[in-house]
Every structure is written in C-alpha cells, then in structure tokens.
Scaffold this motif. Structure first.
Motif, PDB file in Angstrom:
ATOM      1  N   THR A  75      -2.777  -2.044 -13.572  1.00 32.75           N
ATOM      2  CA  THR A  75      -4.129  -2.455 -13.907  1.00 32.75           C
ATOM      3  C   THR A  75      -5.003  -2.350 -12.667  1.00 32.75           C
ATOM      4  O   THR A  75      -4.503  -2.213 -11.535  1.00 32.75           O
ATOM      5  N   VAL A  76      -6.296  -2.410 -12.876  1.00 33.10           N
ATOM      6  CA  VAL A  76      -7.239  -2.305 -11.761  1.00 33.10           C
ATOM      7  C   VAL A  76      -6.931  -3.373 -10.716  1.00 33.10           C
ATOM      8  O   VAL A  76      -6.705  -4.540 -11.043  1.00 33.10           O
ATOM      9  N   GLY A  77      -6.877  -2.953  -9.461  1.00 31.67           N
ATOM     10  CA  GLY A  77      -6.592  -3.864  -8.356  1.00 31.67           C
ATOM     11  C   GLY A  77      -5.169  -3.834  -7.879  1.00 31.67           C
ATOM     12  O   GLY A  77      -4.862  -4.389  -6.803  1.00 31.67           O
ATOM     13  N   ASP A  78      -4.260  -3.197  -8.622  1.00 34.64           N
ATOM     14  CA  ASP A  78      -2.858  -3.125  -8.202  1.00 34.64           C
ATOM     15  C   ASP A  78      -2.708  -2.235  -6.967  1.00 34.64           C
ATOM     16  O   ASP A  78      -3.299  -1.151  -6.881  1.00 34.64           O
ATOM     17  N   ALA A  79      -1.890  -2.675  -6.019  1.00 28.83           N
ATOM     18  CA  ALA A  79      -1.553  -1.864  -4.854  1.00 28.83           C
ATOM     19  C   ALA A  79      -0.409  -0.928  -5.227  1.00 28.83           C
ATOM     20  O   ALA A  79       0.603  -1.364  -5.793  1.00 28.83           O
ATOM     21  N   VAL A  80      -0.560   0.358  -4.908  1.00 28.42           N
ATOM     22  CA  VAL A  80       0.399   1.363  -5.362  1.00 28.42           C
ATOM     23  C   VAL A  80       0.689   2.368  -4.250  1.00 28.42           C
ATOM     24  O   VAL A  80       0.018   2.396  -3.218  1.00 28.42           O
ATOM     25  N   ALA A  81       1.698   3.203  -4.512  1.00 22.25           N
ATOM     26  CA  ALA A  81       2.088   4.272  -3.592  1.00 22.25           C
ATOM     27  C   ALA A  81       2.424   5.512  -4.402  1.00 22.25           C
ATOM     28  O   ALA A  81       2.917   5.415  -5.534  1.00 22.25           O
ATOM     29  N   VAL A  82       2.175   6.689  -3.823  1.00 21.25           N
ATOM     30  CA  VAL A  82       2.417   7.968  -4.502  1.00 21.25           C
ATOM     31  C   VAL A  82       2.995   8.948  -3.495  1.00 21.25           C
ATOM     32  O   VAL A  82       2.620   8.940  -2.316  1.00 21.25           O
TER      33      VAL A  82
END
Length: 344
Positions: A75-82
């Motif tokens: 959801t909006v605001g989640d910290a992520v990595a790619v």
C-alpha cells in the motif's frame, strides 16, 4: 514526469533527462526511489551502449506512492526494495519454480530492452521513480539501513543463491575470489551461514580489509607457495572476478567433489581439464536470483543484520560514482541518494 540520469550519446557522460513512466497496470506499483546502488554491470552497459537514451540502475530501495487495483501486498507508504528483474513469462518451468532469473523467454530486466507487454523501452533506477510489477517488489526488512539494502538486490542475491544451492553451512570451507561489491557480501553471508571463509586476493594490501569483514584467512593468489599450501582446502569457491582469468589454480584448492561457482561473466571460462579431473571437481555459474531466493536472502539479512558496506553520494554525483568505480575506489559499493530530485 520522471527525472533521471541518462546516457544520451555514444561515449558521453550521464546527464539529467526527463521522461514519462508508463501508466500502472492492475498488478503494478509506483515507487519513489530513495537509494540506488552503482554496479559494475552499469559500467559495462554504458560502455557497450548501442541504443539511446540509456538510464542505468537496477538495485534500489524506495517507497510505494501508488498501487494498482490487483495489488494486495503493498500500500502507499510501504518501504520496498527491487532488484534487476521486474517481470518474466511466469509459465516456463523456471518461473513456476520461482527461479525467474532462468526464465526460458529471458526475464525482463530493470533497464535495457523493452517491456514484455507493450514494447516500450525499459529505463532504470538512476531516476526518482519506477513502475514495477508487484511480484518483483519486496518488503524492506525492518531495522536495516535502506542504503545498505539496495546492493543486496543485485550483489547480495547473486552471491546468496549459489551459497544456498551448494548447501553452505556450519563446517563448510568457502573460498571467495575477489573482494569487491559481490565478494564482501559473499564473505558476510558465508560467515553468517556458519562456514569458515578465506579470501583469495592478488593484493596483500587487502588482507586487513578482508579480515575486518570476517574472513578467517587471506590467500595471496599471486604466490605459488601460498596457493600450493591450500591444495584440497575448500569445499566451495565463489569466484566474483569479472575479467577473463585462468581458474585452474583455484580449482586445485578444491577438495574432493568441491565446486567453484563463477559469478563474473567474461566471454569464456578458462580451466585446465586435469585440474577438474583430479578430485572430481565441478565448475558452475550463477547470476541474480528468483523471487523465492530473494525473499529468503532478505529475511536472512534482517535476522543477521547484514547489509552492504556503502559510500553514499547525492544523485547529482552519479558520474563521479561511476568514474571512481571504474578506478576500483569503491569500499565496497557506491549508492546514490535520490532524496533530492536532479534538475533537468
């Protein structure tokens, strides 16, 4: 509009460039990029570029700013990595086994080539935002520095996959060839898995650096005596050297049924057949990793507090990072900070 850094002409240098990311599909997320690692493969892509503009960058962290209607995990605001894979066919044997890096149709990479659905060019993460299929987006591990996590998404998974496939654990004797972006993470992961670790290096000046990372010993590969004294000493060797080199001396340090895994991608691998025959030694290769291994790697990194050792530079100094990387000045990975949007 998205602003990033692009190679616009052959032999040129990266410069600010404004472009349009595609609209979200139902299973896409839009990510505001915070940190992006600078990898040797970016240098190779720039040097060999034949299509322009080229926006490099394929290991990054960020924050979700928009999610498609079919996205359930973010959801909006989640910290992520790619990492360097953003899509695959999803139907071949490798994809069904969550080994997307071996996709029979070749995976869609973060940059270079085209989108597999609409044929638009793929522009990378040297930019302030990215659109990625949700399957290839990963939750940021809690408690880890996002700048140090960014290189895990390429260098980290690249060394993690062979360590796991070769069942490295307590009692395994591991040799690591090369002490750079990949090599320093191979040392950290192998030690955390319980292995004893030696670093092969051509320079005695790296001895203290290797030991500080946790290596148990350092082998000077330019010393015939040092190499000979380590005959049959290792079960697994992770070779991270990128240039063409003779791997026979390293193969001779493998024990019976040992394996050397090549992570660099020179045009050919050179090895004396007899170095493999004596001891039933094996040569294999690996590159990147699929969804399952990447999730496992991030969970292990979180549990053991593992991140890359990085030097962070503002995005406006991306060309400086590339120049210094080419001069082998990284200790051990450059990361650029996109908190401030570059000016077009």
């Amino acid at each position: 509009m998205t602003t990033g850094y692009a190679l616009l002409t052959p032999g040129g240098r990266l410069e600010p460039w404004t472009f349009q990311r595609r609209d979200l599909r139902p299973d896409d997320v839009r990510i505001r990029i915070t940190y992006c690692g600078v990898c040797h493969s970016d240098l190779h892509a720039i040097e060999g570029a034949s299509e322009f503009p080229l926006v490099p960058g394929h290991e990054f962290t960020g924050v979700v700013t928009e999610a498609g209607p079919e996205v359930a995990a973010f959801t909006v605001g989640d910290a992520v990595a790619v990492g360097n894979i953003v899509d695959s066919c999803g139907t071949c044997a490798a994809c069904l086994d969550e080994e997307e890096s071996y996709c029979r149709e070749f995976p869609t990479l973060t940059y270079g080539g085209v989108d597999r659905h609409d044929g638009t060019p793929r522009y990378g993460a040297y930019s302030d935002e990215m659109v990625v299929r949700d399957r290839f987006v990963y939750a940021m591990p809690e408690g880890l520095d996002p700048a140090g996590v960014a290189p895990l998404m390429c260098a980290g998974i690249t060394v993690w996959q062979p360590l796991r496939r070769l069942r490295v654990g307590r009692g395994t004797r591991v040799g690591v060839v090369g002490l750079g972006g990949l090599g320093h993470l191979a040392v950290k992961f192998a030690k955390a898995l319980g292995a004893s670790v030696a670093v092969f290096t051509t320079s005695s000046t790296k001895r203290d650096l290797a030991l500080a990372l946790g290596a148990d010993e350092v082998v000077l590969s330019t010393s015939p005596d040092d190499m000979a004294s380590h005959g049959y000493a290792f079960d697994v060797i992770i070779d991270t050297a990128s240039g063409t080199h003779d791997i026979s001396p390293y193969a001779l340090t493998l024990d019976y049924d040992g394996t050397i895994c090549m992570l660099g991608l020179p045009p050919t691998y050179e090895v004396d057949a007899m170095a493999l025959l004596f001891g039933r030694r094996h040569v294999t290769s690996s590159g990147s990793g699929g969804v399952r291994d990447t999730r496992e790697m991030l969970a292990f990194a979180a549990k053991n507090g593992i991140t890359a050792d990085v030097e962070v530079l503002p995005a406006s100094r991306i060309q400086e990072a590339l120049d210094r990387l080419e001069r082998n000045e990284a200790r051990w990975r450059f990361v650029v900070d996109f908190a401030v949007t570059p000016e077009a």
